[in-house]
Design a protein around this motif. Structure first.
Motif, PDB file in Angstrom:
ATOM      1  N   SER A   1       0.932  -1.351  -0.081  1.00 26.02           N
ATOM      2  CA  SER A   1       0.058   0.053  -0.010  1.00 26.02           C
ATOM      3  C   SER A   1       0.819   1.229  -0.059  1.00 26.02           C
ATOM      4  CB  SER A   1      -0.812   0.136   1.147  1.00 26.02           C
ATOM      5  OG  SER A   1      -1.712   0.979   1.164  1.00 26.02           O
ATOM      6  N   GLY A   2       0.781   2.236  -0.720  1.00 24.32           N
ATOM      7  CA  GLY A   2       1.548   3.326  -0.905  1.00 24.32           C
ATOM      8  C   GLY A   2       2.480   3.242  -1.882  1.00 24.32           C
TER       9      GLY A   2
ATOM     10  N   GLY B   1       2.629   3.355  -4.965  1.00 27.14           N
ATOM     11  CA  GLY B   1       2.412   3.879  -6.174  1.00 27.14           C
ATOM     12  C   GLY B   1       1.788   3.491  -7.332  1.00 27.14           C
ATOM     13  N   LYS B   2       1.184   2.420  -7.045  1.00 21.43           N
ATOM     14  CA  LYS B   2       0.433   1.557  -8.112  1.00 21.43           C
ATOM     15  C   LYS B   2      -0.559   2.347  -8.704  1.00 21.43           C
ATOM     16  CE  LYS B   2      -0.944  -1.746  -5.275  1.00 21.43           C
ATOM     17  NZ  LYS B   2      -0.399  -1.142  -3.903  1.00 21.43           N
ATOM     18  N   SER B   3      -1.387   2.806  -7.847  1.00 23.18           N
ATOM     19  CA  SER B   3      -2.634   3.572  -8.422  1.00 23.18           C
ATOM     20  C   SER B   3      -2.016   4.772  -9.304  1.00 23.18           C
ATOM     21  CB  SER B   3      -3.527   4.156  -7.397  1.00 23.18           C
ATOM     22  OG  SER B   3      -4.094   3.123  -6.630  1.00 23.18           O
ATOM     23  N   THR B   4      -1.208   5.467  -8.551  1.00 24.41           N
ATOM     24  CA  THR B   4      -0.530   6.844  -9.514  1.00 24.41           C
ATOM     25  C   THR B   4       0.136   6.295 -10.859  1.00 24.41           C
ATOM     26  OG1 THR B   4      -0.191   7.668  -7.152  1.00 24.41           O
ATOM     27  CG2 THR B   4       1.022   8.656  -9.160  1.00 24.41           C
TER      28      THR B   4
HETATM   29  N1  LIG Z   1      -3.948  13.430  -5.274  1.00 27.53           N
HETATM   30  C1  LIG Z   1      -2.663  13.035  -4.182  1.00 27.53           C
HETATM   31  N2  LIG Z   1      -2.354  13.916  -3.466  1.00 27.53           N
HETATM   32  C2  LIG Z   1      -1.416  13.746  -2.689  1.00 27.53           C
HETATM   33  N3  LIG Z   1      -0.666  12.613  -2.172  1.00 27.53           N
HETATM   34  C3  LIG Z   1      -1.331  11.569  -3.198  1.00 27.53           C
HETATM   35  C4  LIG Z   1      -2.236  11.865  -4.038  1.00 27.53           C
HETATM   36  N4  LIG Z   1      -2.677  10.572  -4.665  1.00 27.53           N
HETATM   37  C5  LIG Z   1      -1.787   9.636  -3.807  1.00 27.53           C
HETATM   38  N5  LIG Z   1      -0.835  10.315  -3.104  1.00 27.53           N
HETATM   39  C6  LIG Z   1       0.089   9.641  -2.295  1.00 27.53           C
HETATM   40  O1  LIG Z   1       0.981   9.014  -3.112  1.00 27.53           O
HETATM   41  C7  LIG Z   1       1.587   7.655  -2.546  1.00 27.53           C
HETATM   42  C8  LIG Z   1       1.198   6.522  -3.666  1.00 27.53           C
HETATM   43  O2  LIG Z   1      -0.318   6.321  -3.524  1.00 27.53           O
HETATM   44  P1  LIG Z   1      -0.902   5.425  -4.461  1.00 27.53           P
HETATM   45  O3  LIG Z   1      -2.374   5.479  -4.305  1.00 27.53           O
HETATM   46  O4  LIG Z   1      -0.384   5.501  -5.807  1.00 27.53           O
HETATM   47  O5  LIG Z   1      -0.822   3.974  -3.741  1.00 27.53           O
HETATM   48  P2  LIG Z   1      -0.968   2.491  -4.131  1.00 27.53           P
HETATM   49  O6  LIG Z   1       0.057   1.750  -4.323  1.00 27.53           O
HETATM   50  O7  LIG Z   1      -1.822   2.629  -5.065  1.00 27.53           O
HETATM   51  O8  LIG Z   1      -1.615   2.141  -2.639  1.00 27.53           O
HETATM   52  P3  LIG Z   1      -2.992   1.281  -2.174  1.00 27.53           P
HETATM   53  O9  LIG Z   1      -2.506  -0.203  -2.567  1.00 27.53           O
HETATM   54  O10 LIG Z   1      -3.246   1.661  -0.931  1.00 27.53           O
HETATM   55  O11 LIG Z   1      -3.966   1.703  -3.352  1.00 27.53           O
HETATM   56  C9  LIG Z   1       0.837   7.692  -1.251  1.00 27.53           C
HETATM   57  O12 LIG Z   1       1.661   7.880  -0.227  1.00 27.53           O
HETATM   58  C10 LIG Z   1      -0.226   8.680  -1.277  1.00 27.53           C
HETATM   59  O13 LIG Z   1      -0.523   9.180  -0.016  1.00 27.53           O
END
Ligand SMILES: Nc1ncnc2c1ncn2[C@@H]1O[C@H](COP(=O)(O)OP(=O)(O)OP(=O)(O)O)[C@@H](O)[C@H]1O
Ligand SMILES: [Mg+2]
Lengths: 240, 219
Positions: free
Chosen positions: A36-37, A39-42
């Motif tokens: 989690s966190g 950066g996958k979604s990003t």
């Molecule tokens: N719009 C935003 N503004 C500021 N920070 C963000 C934003 N979107 C994501 N983040 C930060 O970027 C980092 C990566 O987020 P992301 O959602 O890409 O992770 P993830 O791998 O998808 O996690 P998860 O498995 O929880 O969905 C996190 O620390 C999050 O807090």
């Protein structure tokens, strides 16, 4: 089909993606996993520019979407996206959810859009729900409609961001089954998921992200049996 | 207290004739204010800083000064600014429209921001441009949530429309006052005017509930 080069993304001072380079080929199914966190979604959201990359380049079918000249709306028509929380349009019926974008954006005729929509609803097993509003559907049904809605634009690429994470356990399979069929039909897919069994079975490749870095990129058998990095080993130990 | 309506009742048709003007002002100002309110609210949520600033400044000015002052500036100021005297009704419609737009834009802005960001992202991901996303996806959902607040604003507008008396418009209020002045008897005509406004507001409230119920039955 998709080429990513030295992709960086920061939110303010927080660097979330730290130079990711990879390529997803025509018809390939890629599972993106990681803590989690990480950066996958990003990463996924940069591919259709729901997030603006801070640095680096992304090509979709040869078009550089980081270039301001590129018509991103045109590119997005070819890149479907499915969200964790569905995001169906609640004020439209299921059928209207499916026909809205083709009518509005592609200027398809009404009868053609509705035919396509009904075919897709048939495929996801929800033709009987065409006239219902989304609030009347279960989570699994909503997600299948959301997949059909994205497919209604006839995209060549589909992005999935944890499509089953918000579902009750008994509804996960019906959604994964739809995705499996889609994968076998030759669709190019990038799937962020926590369903390791699904990734192992359906994906051609696994991308493992940690701390904004692409740590591993390997076929599922190799990745799940012999993860090279200690970070991937730790991660798999926790989730498997 | 002795109330005697017998001498005032013959003037009731005269007072009621003001309803036309009152309704005209309320409806036109309501519609114009609503449209301008939408535009202002979109400016407020825009990424363009200048638009944010302009829309916020607009709201701040119209909320921060008395409505009656705004009306008088538009009415009595028109010869200096436009070179000719505009009609009282026109001034009233403009004034109320500009004023209610400020309030309505705040209501709509809040309504838009209350919609899940995912709705806009889903539309974006489908390749839908900004304008249809707003018109077909975001605003219809926002409207449903803000209908009660909008109805309130409309009711306020109906009641405050009585202020046009001060710029010589022959609305219900001014006619009631004139009847009073003619007969040296103010209480009864003013009470009649009060009843007329009250019935108007009650009808509006009822219509609002009706529309709200319609919209809710969709989900
Ligand atoms: N719009 C935003 N503004 C500021 N920070 C963000 C934003 N979107 C994501 N983040 C930060 O970027 C980092 C990566 O987020 P992301 O959602 O890409 O992770 P993830 O791998 O998808 O996690 P998860 O498995 O929880 O969905 C996190 O620390 C999050 O807090
Ligand atoms: Mg995520």
């Amino acid at each position: 089909m998709i080429k990513v080069e030295k992709l960086h993304k920061s939110f303010g001072k927080n660097e979330v993606l730290k130079g990711i380079s990879t390529q997803i080929n025509n018809g390939e199914v890629v599972a993106i996993i990681g803590p989690s966190g990480s950066g996958k979604s990003t990463f996924l959201r940069c591919i259709n520019k729901l997030e603006e990359p801070t640095d680096g380049k992304i090509w979709i079918k040869g078009a550089d979407i980081t270039d301001r000249q590129t018509d991103i709306l045109k590119v997005r028509q070819n890149v479907g996206m499915v969200f964790q929380h569905f995001h169906l349009f609640p004020h439209m019926t299921v059928l209207e959810n499916l026909t809205y974008a083709p009518l509005k954006v592609k200027k398809t005729t009404k009868s053609e859009a509705e035919n396509t929509a009904m075919d897709l609803l048939e495929k996801v097993g929800l033709a009987v729900k065409a006239q219902e509003y989304p609030s009347k559907l279960s989570g699994g049904q909503k997600q299948r409609v959301a997949i059909a809605r994205a497919l209604a634009m006839n995209p060549e690429i589909m992005l999935f961001d944890e499509p089953t994470s918000a579902l009750d356990p008994e509804m996960v399979k019906e959604v994964l089954d739809v995705m499996k069929t889609l994968a076998h039909s030759g669709m190019t897919m990038a799937i962020v998921t926590h369903e390791m069994g699904f990734a192992r079975e359906v994906a051609d490749r696994v991308l493992f992200l940690d701390g904004g870095v692409l740590v591993e990129d390997a076929p599922p058998n190799e990745f799940f049996s012999h993860p090279k990095s200690s970070r991937a080993q730790d991660f798999l130990q926790k989730v498997l | 207290m002795n109330l005697d309506f017998t001498s005032v009742l013959p003037s009731l048709p005269f007072i009621l004739q003001g309803l036309g003007v009152t309704l005209q002002i309320v409806c036109l100002a309501g519609i114009l204010g609503f449209l301008l309110g939408i535009i202002l609210s979109l400016c407020k949520i825009s990424k363009i800083k200048l638009l944010n600033w302009l829309a916020n400044a607009y709201t701040s000015v119209f909320r921060g000064t008395p409505l009656i002052l705004q009306l008088m500036i538009i009415y009595f100021g028109s010869p200096q600014v436009l070179g000719f005297q505009i009609e009282g009704v026109t001034a009233a419609i403009i004034g109320f429209a500009l004023n209610s737009a400020a309030y309505i834009s705040e209501i709509i802005r809040a309504g838009i921001q209350a919609i899940d960001k995912g709705q806009q992202e889903a539309a974006m991901a489908l390749g839908v441009p900004y304008r249809p996303t707003m018109v077909n996806i975001i605003l219809p959902q926002a409207m449903k949530n803000i209908l009660p607040a909008l109805m309130n604003e409309f009711i306020t507008l109906t009641k405050e429309s009585a202020l046009v008396t001060t710029i010589g418009v022959m609305d219900v209020m001014r006619r009631a006052y004139q009847v009073g002045a003619n007969q040296y008897q103010f209480m009864e005509p003013l009470l009649l005017a009060g009843i007329i406004y009250y019935i108007l507001v009650t009808i509006l409230t009822f219509l609002g509930k009706l529309v709200e119920g319609r919209l809710r039955s969709n989900d």
